[in-house]
Design an enzyme around this catalytic site. Structure first.
Site, PDB file in Angstrom:
ATOM      1  N   ARG A   1      -6.347  -3.561   6.411  1.00 18.40           N
ATOM      2  CA  ARG A   1      -6.650  -4.727   7.252  1.00 18.40           C
ATOM      3  C   ARG A   1      -5.324  -5.236   7.811  1.00 18.40           C
ATOM      4  O   ARG A   1      -4.407  -5.566   7.064  1.00 18.40           O
ATOM      5  CB  ARG A   1      -7.392  -5.811   6.470  1.00 18.40           C
ATOM      6  CG  ARG A   1      -6.702  -6.308   5.220  1.00 18.40           C
ATOM      7  CD  ARG A   1      -7.392  -7.552   4.663  1.00 18.40           C
ATOM      8  NE  ARG A   1      -6.929  -7.889   3.331  1.00 18.40           N
ATOM      9  CZ  ARG A   1      -5.796  -8.545   3.063  1.00 18.40           C
ATOM     10  NH1 ARG A   1      -5.017  -8.937   4.057  1.00 18.40           N
ATOM     11  NH2 ARG A   1      -5.453  -8.810   1.816  1.00 18.40           N
ATOM     12  N   HIS A  46      -6.433 -11.706   4.498  1.00 15.91           N
ATOM     13  CA  HIS A  46      -7.708 -11.474   3.805  1.00 15.91           C
ATOM     14  C   HIS A  46      -8.803 -12.319   4.446  1.00 15.91           C
ATOM     15  O   HIS A  46      -9.882 -11.820   4.757  1.00 15.91           O
ATOM     16  CB  HIS A  46      -7.552 -11.824   2.330  1.00 15.91           C
ATOM     17  CG  HIS A  46      -8.823 -11.717   1.551  1.00 15.91           C
ATOM     18  ND1 HIS A  46      -9.411 -10.507   1.253  1.00 15.91           N
ATOM     19  CD2 HIS A  46      -9.632 -12.669   1.013  1.00 15.91           C
ATOM     20  CE1 HIS A  46     -10.512 -10.718   0.569  1.00 15.91           C
ATOM     21  NE2 HIS A  46     -10.679 -12.022   0.408  1.00 15.91           N
ATOM     22  N   TYR A  98       2.921 -10.764   0.240  1.00 15.68           N
ATOM     23  CA  TYR A  98       2.665  -9.651  -0.679  1.00 15.68           C
ATOM     24  C   TYR A  98       2.681  -8.276  -0.003  1.00 15.68           C
ATOM     25  O   TYR A  98       2.489  -7.268  -0.680  1.00 15.68           O
ATOM     26  CB  TYR A  98       1.331  -9.846  -1.411  1.00 15.68           C
ATOM     27  CG  TYR A  98       0.129 -10.062  -0.509  1.00 15.68           C
ATOM     28  CD1 TYR A  98      -0.587  -8.990   0.006  1.00 15.68           C
ATOM     29  CD2 TYR A  98      -0.294 -11.342  -0.195  1.00 15.68           C
ATOM     30  CE1 TYR A  98      -1.685  -9.185   0.822  1.00 15.68           C
ATOM     31  CE2 TYR A  98      -1.398 -11.557   0.622  1.00 15.68           C
ATOM     32  CZ  TYR A  98      -2.094 -10.472   1.130  1.00 15.68           C
ATOM     33  OH  TYR A  98      -3.180 -10.670   1.934  1.00 15.68           O
TER      34      TYR A  98
END
Length: 370
Positions: free
Chosen positions: A269, A273, A283
Protein backbone atom coordinates in the site's frame (compact mmCIF):
# COMPACT_ATOMS: atom_id res chain seq x y z
CA UNK A 1 14.81 -43.05 21.88
CA UNK A 2 14.76 -39.40 20.87
CA UNK A 3 17.67 -39.94 18.50
CA UNK A 4 15.89 -42.87 16.87
CA UNK A 5 12.74 -40.80 16.29
CA UNK A 6 14.73 -37.89 14.84
CA UNK A 7 16.28 -40.21 12.27
CA UNK A 8 12.85 -41.41 11.20
CA UNK A 9 11.18 -38.00 11.22
CA UNK A 10 12.80 -34.59 11.24
CA UNK A 11 10.13 -31.88 11.84
CA UNK A 12 12.52 -29.11 10.78
CA UNK A 13 13.08 -30.77 7.44
CA UNK A 14 9.36 -31.29 6.98
CA UNK A 15 8.71 -27.60 7.63
CA UNK A 16 11.46 -26.60 5.20
CA UNK A 17 10.08 -28.89 2.52
CA UNK A 18 6.62 -27.36 2.85
CA UNK A 19 7.92 -23.78 2.78
CA UNK A 20 10.09 -24.49 -0.25
CA UNK A 21 6.97 -25.41 -2.21
CA UNK A 22 5.63 -21.86 -2.00
CA UNK A 23 7.39 -20.03 -4.80
CA UNK A 24 5.76 -16.79 -5.97
CA UNK A 25 3.54 -17.24 -9.00
CA UNK A 26 4.11 -14.53 -11.62
CA UNK A 27 3.13 -14.04 -15.26
CA UNK A 28 3.88 -10.37 -15.95
CA UNK A 29 7.13 -9.02 -14.52
CA UNK A 30 8.07 -5.51 -13.43
CA UNK A 31 9.15 -4.59 -16.98
CA UNK A 32 5.73 -5.46 -18.37
CA UNK A 33 6.94 -8.65 -20.04
CA UNK A 34 5.32 -12.07 -19.99
CA UNK A 35 7.68 -14.43 -18.15
CA UNK A 36 5.31 -17.39 -17.87
CA UNK A 37 3.80 -17.91 -21.29
CA UNK A 38 2.17 -21.19 -20.34
CA UNK A 39 0.16 -19.55 -17.57
CA UNK A 40 -0.91 -16.48 -19.61
CA UNK A 41 -4.74 -16.41 -19.43
CA UNK A 42 -4.94 -15.04 -22.98
CA UNK A 43 -7.56 -12.47 -22.10
CA UNK A 44 -9.15 -10.76 -25.09
CA UNK A 45 -8.08 -7.25 -26.06
CA UNK A 46 -11.39 -5.94 -24.71
CA UNK A 47 -10.89 -7.69 -21.39
CA UNK A 48 -7.34 -6.40 -21.01
CA UNK A 49 -8.46 -2.83 -21.70
CA UNK A 50 -11.39 -3.15 -19.29
CA UNK A 51 -9.16 -4.42 -16.49
CA UNK A 52 -6.69 -1.59 -17.04
CA UNK A 53 -9.56 0.90 -17.14
CA UNK A 54 -10.79 -0.29 -13.75
CA UNK A 55 -7.30 -0.10 -12.25
CA UNK A 56 -6.70 3.46 -13.47
CA UNK A 57 -10.19 4.55 -12.43
CA UNK A 58 -9.64 3.11 -8.95
CA UNK A 59 -6.30 4.88 -8.55
CA UNK A 60 -8.09 8.17 -9.25
CA UNK A 61 -10.88 7.19 -6.87
CA UNK A 62 -8.26 6.61 -4.19
CA UNK A 63 -6.64 10.00 -4.80
CA UNK A 64 -9.96 11.83 -4.71
CA UNK A 65 -11.12 9.92 -1.62
CA UNK A 66 -7.96 10.95 0.24
CA UNK A 67 -8.57 14.55 -0.77
CA UNK A 68 -12.24 14.39 0.28
CA UNK A 69 -11.24 12.88 3.61
CA UNK A 70 -8.81 15.73 4.25
CA UNK A 71 -11.58 18.20 3.45
CA UNK A 72 -13.79 16.57 6.05
CA UNK A 73 -16.22 15.31 3.40
CA UNK A 74 -15.55 11.61 4.03
CA UNK A 75 -15.26 9.67 7.25
CA UNK A 76 -13.22 6.52 7.66
CA UNK A 77 -11.04 5.74 4.64
CA UNK A 78 -8.34 3.14 3.96
CA UNK A 79 -6.16 4.00 0.91
CA UNK A 80 -5.88 1.42 -1.86
CA UNK A 81 -3.09 2.68 -4.18
CA UNK A 82 -0.68 -0.15 -4.94
CA UNK A 83 -3.25 -2.88 -4.43
CA UNK A 84 -5.24 -2.39 -7.64
CA UNK A 85 -4.02 -5.62 -9.24
CA UNK A 86 -4.70 -7.63 -6.10
CA UNK A 87 -8.18 -6.20 -5.68
CA UNK A 88 -9.47 -5.70 -9.20
CA UNK A 89 -7.85 -8.61 -11.05
CA UNK A 90 -9.22 -11.00 -8.42
CA UNK A 91 -12.64 -9.41 -8.82
CA UNK A 92 -12.31 -9.64 -12.61
CA UNK A 93 -12.28 -13.44 -12.29
CA UNK A 94 -15.66 -13.49 -10.54
CA UNK A 95 -19.20 -13.76 -11.87
CA UNK A 96 -22.00 -11.32 -11.11
CA UNK A 97 -23.81 -13.82 -8.87
CA UNK A 98 -20.75 -14.48 -6.68
CA UNK A 99 -20.71 -13.01 -3.17
CA UNK A 100 -18.08 -10.57 -1.89
CA UNK A 101 -17.43 -10.14 1.83
CA UNK A 102 -14.94 -7.26 1.94
CA UNK A 103 -12.65 -5.83 4.55
CA UNK A 104 -12.58 -2.09 5.07
CA UNK A 105 -9.93 -1.56 2.34
CA UNK A 106 -11.95 -3.45 -0.24
CA UNK A 107 -14.48 -0.85 -1.32
CA UNK A 108 -13.26 -0.88 -4.98
CA UNK A 109 -14.28 -4.51 -5.47
CA UNK A 110 -17.83 -3.98 -4.24
CA UNK A 111 -18.19 -0.79 -6.30
CA UNK A 112 -17.21 -2.70 -9.45
CA UNK A 113 -19.56 -5.48 -8.35
CA UNK A 114 -22.48 -3.05 -8.45
CA UNK A 115 -22.58 -0.93 -5.29
CA UNK A 116 -23.30 2.65 -6.38
CA UNK A 117 -20.34 4.92 -5.70
CA UNK A 118 -22.45 7.47 -3.84
CA UNK A 119 -23.46 4.74 -1.40
CA UNK A 120 -19.81 3.82 -0.90
CA UNK A 121 -19.18 7.42 0.10
CA UNK A 122 -22.09 7.26 2.55
CA UNK A 123 -20.64 4.07 4.04
CA UNK A 124 -17.46 6.01 4.72
CA UNK A 125 -19.50 8.64 6.51
CA UNK A 126 -21.22 6.04 8.69
CA UNK A 127 -24.60 6.76 7.10
CA UNK A 128 -27.08 3.88 7.24
CA UNK A 129 -28.03 4.37 3.57
CA UNK A 130 -24.48 3.38 2.67
CA UNK A 131 -25.23 -0.07 4.06
CA UNK A 132 -28.46 -0.51 2.13
CA UNK A 133 -27.26 -2.75 -0.69
CA UNK A 134 -29.37 -2.69 -3.89
CA UNK A 135 -31.25 -5.85 -4.81
CA UNK A 136 -29.13 -8.15 -6.97
CA UNK A 137 -25.79 -6.76 -5.79
CA UNK A 138 -24.25 -9.67 -3.90
CA UNK A 139 -22.03 -7.88 -1.43
CA UNK A 140 -22.14 -7.17 2.28
CA UNK A 141 -20.93 -3.92 3.87
CA UNK A 142 -17.16 -3.79 4.50
CA UNK A 143 -16.16 -5.44 7.76
CA UNK A 144 -14.43 -3.21 10.28
CA UNK A 145 -13.62 -6.00 12.76
CA UNK A 146 -10.33 -7.39 11.46
CA UNK A 147 -10.67 -10.95 10.20
CA UNK A 148 -14.36 -11.37 11.05
CA UNK A 149 -15.26 -11.59 7.36
CA UNK A 150 -13.38 -14.91 7.12
CA UNK A 151 -15.81 -16.68 9.45
CA UNK A 152 -18.77 -15.02 7.72
CA UNK A 153 -17.48 -16.14 4.32
CA UNK A 154 -17.24 -19.73 5.50
CA UNK A 155 -20.90 -19.51 6.48
CA UNK A 156 -22.07 -17.85 3.27
CA UNK A 157 -20.12 -20.37 1.19
CA UNK A 158 -21.71 -23.27 3.09
CA UNK A 159 -25.11 -21.76 2.36
CA UNK A 160 -24.27 -21.59 -1.34
CA UNK A 161 -23.21 -25.23 -1.26
CA UNK A 162 -26.44 -26.30 0.43
CA UNK A 163 -28.41 -24.45 -2.23
CA UNK A 164 -26.40 -26.26 -4.94
CA UNK A 165 -25.47 -22.85 -6.34
CA UNK A 166 -22.65 -22.66 -8.87
CA UNK A 167 -21.34 -19.53 -7.21
CA UNK A 168 -18.62 -18.70 -4.70
CA UNK A 169 -18.08 -16.43 -1.72
CA UNK A 170 -14.83 -14.48 -1.74
CA UNK A 171 -13.26 -12.46 1.04
CA UNK A 172 -10.17 -10.38 1.68
CA UNK A 173 -7.99 -9.49 4.62
CA UNK A 174 -4.45 -8.22 5.13
CA UNK A 175 -1.36 -9.86 6.56
CA UNK A 176 -2.39 -8.56 9.98
CA UNK A 177 -5.80 -10.18 9.61
CA UNK A 178 -4.12 -13.55 9.17
CA UNK A 179 -3.02 -13.34 12.81
CA UNK A 180 -6.63 -13.24 14.02
CA UNK A 181 -8.43 -16.30 15.33
CA UNK A 182 -11.26 -15.75 12.85
CA UNK A 183 -8.79 -16.31 10.01
CA UNK A 184 -7.97 -19.84 11.18
CA UNK A 185 -11.54 -20.68 12.15
CA UNK A 186 -12.85 -19.53 8.77
CA UNK A 187 -10.44 -21.45 6.57
CA UNK A 188 -10.66 -24.54 8.79
CA UNK A 189 -14.47 -24.64 8.76
CA UNK A 190 -14.67 -24.02 5.02
CA UNK A 191 -12.06 -26.68 4.38
CA UNK A 192 -13.85 -29.24 6.54
CA UNK A 193 -17.15 -28.51 4.78
CA UNK A 194 -15.61 -28.24 1.29
CA UNK A 195 -17.46 -24.97 0.89
CA UNK A 196 -17.04 -22.85 -2.28
CA UNK A 197 -14.99 -20.05 -0.71
CA UNK A 198 -11.97 -18.06 -1.86
CA UNK A 199 -9.86 -16.54 0.90
CA UNK A 200 -7.47 -13.80 -0.19
CA UNK A 201 -4.76 -12.41 2.08
CA UNK A 202 -3.44 -9.14 0.65
CA UNK A 203 0.02 -9.11 2.15
CA UNK A 204 0.88 -5.42 1.86
CA UNK A 205 3.84 -5.93 4.20
CA UNK A 206 2.55 -3.94 7.20
CA UNK A 207 -0.40 -4.46 9.53
CA UNK A 208 -0.69 -0.77 10.34
CA UNK A 209 2.89 -0.35 11.59
CA UNK A 210 3.75 -3.99 12.31
CA UNK A 211 6.01 -5.48 9.61
CA UNK A 212 5.05 -8.82 8.14
CA UNK A 213 8.09 -10.62 9.58
CA UNK A 214 6.88 -9.80 13.10
CA UNK A 215 3.37 -11.12 12.39
CA UNK A 216 4.37 -14.75 12.08
CA UNK A 217 7.34 -17.12 12.00
CA UNK A 218 5.90 -18.73 8.86
CA UNK A 219 7.85 -18.02 5.68
CA UNK A 220 4.56 -17.37 3.84
CA UNK A 221 0.97 -16.83 4.87
CA UNK A 222 -0.15 -19.07 2.02
CA UNK A 223 1.33 -22.14 3.67
CA UNK A 224 -1.12 -21.75 6.54
CA UNK A 225 -3.87 -22.98 4.25
CA UNK A 226 -2.19 -26.38 4.14
CA UNK A 227 -3.01 -26.90 7.82
CA UNK A 228 -6.69 -26.46 6.90
CA UNK A 229 -6.30 -28.93 4.04
CA UNK A 230 -7.05 -26.45 1.28
CA UNK A 231 -5.12 -25.55 -1.90
CA UNK A 232 -3.01 -22.46 -1.32
CA UNK A 233 -0.83 -20.27 -3.51
CA UNK A 234 1.58 -17.34 -3.19
CA UNK A 235 1.03 -14.78 -5.96
CA UNK A 236 2.75 -11.62 -7.15
CA UNK A 237 0.03 -9.22 -6.06
CA UNK A 238 1.37 -6.45 -8.30
CA UNK A 239 0.81 -8.67 -11.37
CA UNK A 240 -2.82 -8.46 -12.55
CA UNK A 241 -2.53 -11.48 -14.83
CA UNK A 242 -1.17 -13.74 -12.09
CA UNK A 243 -3.84 -12.61 -9.61
CA UNK A 244 -6.54 -13.17 -12.23
CA UNK A 245 -5.37 -16.70 -13.03
CA UNK A 246 -5.02 -17.70 -9.37
CA UNK A 247 -8.54 -16.47 -8.59
CA UNK A 248 -10.06 -17.91 -11.78
CA UNK A 249 -8.64 -21.35 -11.01
CA UNK A 250 -9.73 -21.15 -7.36
CA UNK A 251 -13.24 -20.27 -8.47
CA UNK A 252 -13.35 -23.16 -10.90
CA UNK A 253 -12.29 -25.61 -8.22
CA UNK A 254 -14.91 -24.21 -5.88
CA UNK A 255 -17.85 -24.51 -8.29
CA UNK A 256 -16.65 -28.01 -9.22
CA UNK A 257 -17.17 -29.04 -5.60
CA UNK A 258 -13.49 -29.17 -4.68
CA UNK A 259 -13.78 -26.75 -1.78
CA UNK A 260 -12.05 -23.49 -0.83
CA UNK A 261 -8.67 -22.00 -1.67
CA UNK A 262 -6.30 -19.56 -0.01
CA UNK A 263 -4.47 -16.97 -2.09
CA UNK A 264 -1.73 -14.76 -0.67
CA UNK A 265 -1.05 -11.73 -2.86
CA UNK A 266 2.28 -10.03 -2.25
CA UNK A 267 1.59 -6.33 -2.66
CA UNK A 268 2.14 -2.91 -1.08
CA UNK A 269 0.00 0.00 0.00
CA UNK A 270 1.58 3.24 -1.11
CA UNK A 271 -0.37 5.35 1.34
CA UNK A 272 -1.05 5.12 5.09
CA UNK A 273 -2.97 2.28 6.67
CA UNK A 274 -5.97 4.60 7.02
CA UNK A 275 -6.52 8.34 7.00
CA UNK A 276 -7.14 8.26 10.75
CA UNK A 277 -3.71 9.48 11.81
CA UNK A 278 -1.34 6.77 10.55
CA UNK A 279 2.09 8.05 9.45
CA UNK A 280 3.93 5.38 7.40
CA UNK A 281 7.18 7.37 7.42
CA UNK A 282 7.57 6.34 11.06
CA UNK A 283 7.90 2.66 10.22
CA UNK A 284 8.80 2.49 6.49
CA UNK A 285 11.95 3.73 4.81
CA UNK A 286 12.18 5.58 1.52
CA UNK A 287 14.25 2.68 0.15
CA UNK A 288 11.39 0.26 0.75
CA UNK A 289 8.89 2.70 -0.77
CA UNK A 290 11.07 3.13 -3.85
CA UNK A 291 11.55 -0.62 -4.22
CA UNK A 292 7.81 -1.18 -4.34
CA UNK A 293 7.15 1.90 -6.46
CA UNK A 294 9.17 0.18 -9.19
CA UNK A 295 6.64 -2.68 -9.04
CA UNK A 296 3.57 -0.45 -9.50
CA UNK A 297 0.82 -2.66 -11.00
CA UNK A 298 -0.56 0.13 -13.17
CA UNK A 299 2.83 1.04 -14.64
CA UNK A 300 3.55 -2.63 -15.32
CA UNK A 301 0.21 -3.24 -17.00
CA UNK A 302 0.44 0.01 -18.95
CA UNK A 303 3.75 -1.03 -20.49
CA UNK A 304 2.31 -4.41 -21.40
CA UNK A 305 -0.80 -2.98 -23.05
CA UNK A 306 1.10 -0.25 -24.86
CA UNK A 307 3.33 -2.95 -26.32
CA UNK A 308 0.23 -4.65 -27.69
CA UNK A 309 -1.10 -1.36 -29.09
CA UNK A 310 -4.08 -1.43 -26.73
CA UNK A 311 -3.34 1.56 -24.49
CA UNK A 312 -2.19 5.14 -24.88
CA UNK A 313 -1.80 8.34 -22.91
CA UNK A 314 -4.95 9.67 -24.55
CA UNK A 315 -6.99 6.63 -23.53
CA UNK A 316 -5.70 6.84 -19.97
CA UNK A 317 -6.54 10.54 -19.76
CA UNK A 318 -10.06 9.77 -20.95
CA UNK A 319 -10.48 7.26 -18.13
CA UNK A 320 -9.08 9.76 -15.62
CA UNK A 321 -11.47 12.49 -16.72
CA UNK A 322 -14.44 10.12 -16.64
CA UNK A 323 -13.48 9.00 -13.16
CA UNK A 324 -13.25 12.58 -11.92
CA UNK A 325 -16.66 13.47 -13.33
CA UNK A 326 -18.37 10.37 -11.94
CA UNK A 327 -16.76 10.86 -8.54
CA UNK A 328 -17.88 14.48 -8.51
CA UNK A 329 -21.45 13.43 -9.31
CA UNK A 330 -21.38 10.66 -6.70
CA UNK A 331 -20.18 12.90 -3.88
CA UNK A 332 -22.85 15.44 -4.85
CA UNK A 333 -25.51 12.73 -4.57
CA UNK A 334 -24.11 11.68 -1.22
CA UNK A 335 -24.20 15.30 -0.05
CA UNK A 336 -27.84 15.58 -1.10
CA UNK A 337 -28.87 12.52 0.89
CA UNK A 338 -30.79 13.60 4.03
CA UNK A 339 -28.48 13.62 7.01
CA UNK A 340 -28.71 10.68 9.36
CA UNK A 341 -30.68 11.41 12.53
CA UNK A 342 -30.44 9.76 15.91
CA UNK A 343 -33.97 8.44 15.43
CA UNK A 344 -32.83 6.78 12.18
CA UNK A 345 -30.07 5.01 14.06
CA UNK A 346 -32.43 3.81 16.80
CA UNK A 347 -35.22 2.68 14.47
CA UNK A 348 -32.80 0.76 12.23
CA UNK A 349 -31.20 -1.14 15.09
CA UNK A 350 -33.98 -3.59 16.01
CA UNK A 351 -36.99 -5.10 14.29
CA UNK A 352 -38.89 -4.67 17.55
CA UNK A 353 -37.63 -1.72 19.54
CA UNK A 354 -36.86 -2.45 23.25
CA UNK A 355 -38.59 -0.35 25.88
CA UNK A 356 -35.44 1.57 26.86
CA UNK A 357 -34.84 2.58 23.24
CA UNK A 358 -38.49 3.51 22.75
CA UNK A 359 -38.08 6.05 25.52
CA UNK A 360 -34.91 7.45 23.95
CA UNK A 361 -36.54 7.44 20.52
CA UNK A 362 -39.39 9.66 21.74
CA UNK A 363 -36.93 12.05 23.38
CA UNK A 364 -34.87 12.47 20.20
CA UNK A 365 -37.93 12.59 18.00
CA UNK A 366 -39.13 15.61 19.94
CA UNK A 367 -35.70 17.28 19.73
CA UNK A 368 -35.48 16.69 15.96
CA UNK A 369 -38.92 18.14 15.35
CA UNK A 370 -37.86 21.55 16.66
Amino acid sequence: MGEKISKQFDPKTTLQEIEDQFQMFQILNEEGKIVNEEADPKLSDEELVELMTRMVYTRILDQRSISLNRQGRLGFYAPTAGQEASQLASHFALEKDDWILPGYRDVPQIVWHGLPLWKAFLFSRGHFVGNQIPEGVNVVPPQIIIGAQYVQTAGVALGLKKRCSKTVAITYTGDGGSSQGDFYEGINFAGAQKSPAIFIVQNNQYAISTPREVQTAAKTIAQKGIAAGIPSILVDGMDPLAVYVATRDARQRAVNGEGPSLIETMCYRYGPHTMSGDDPTRYRTSDIDNEWAAKDPIVRFRIYLEGKGLWSEQKENEVIERAKEEIKAAIKQADETPKQKVTDLISNMYEEMPVNLQEQYEIYKEKESK
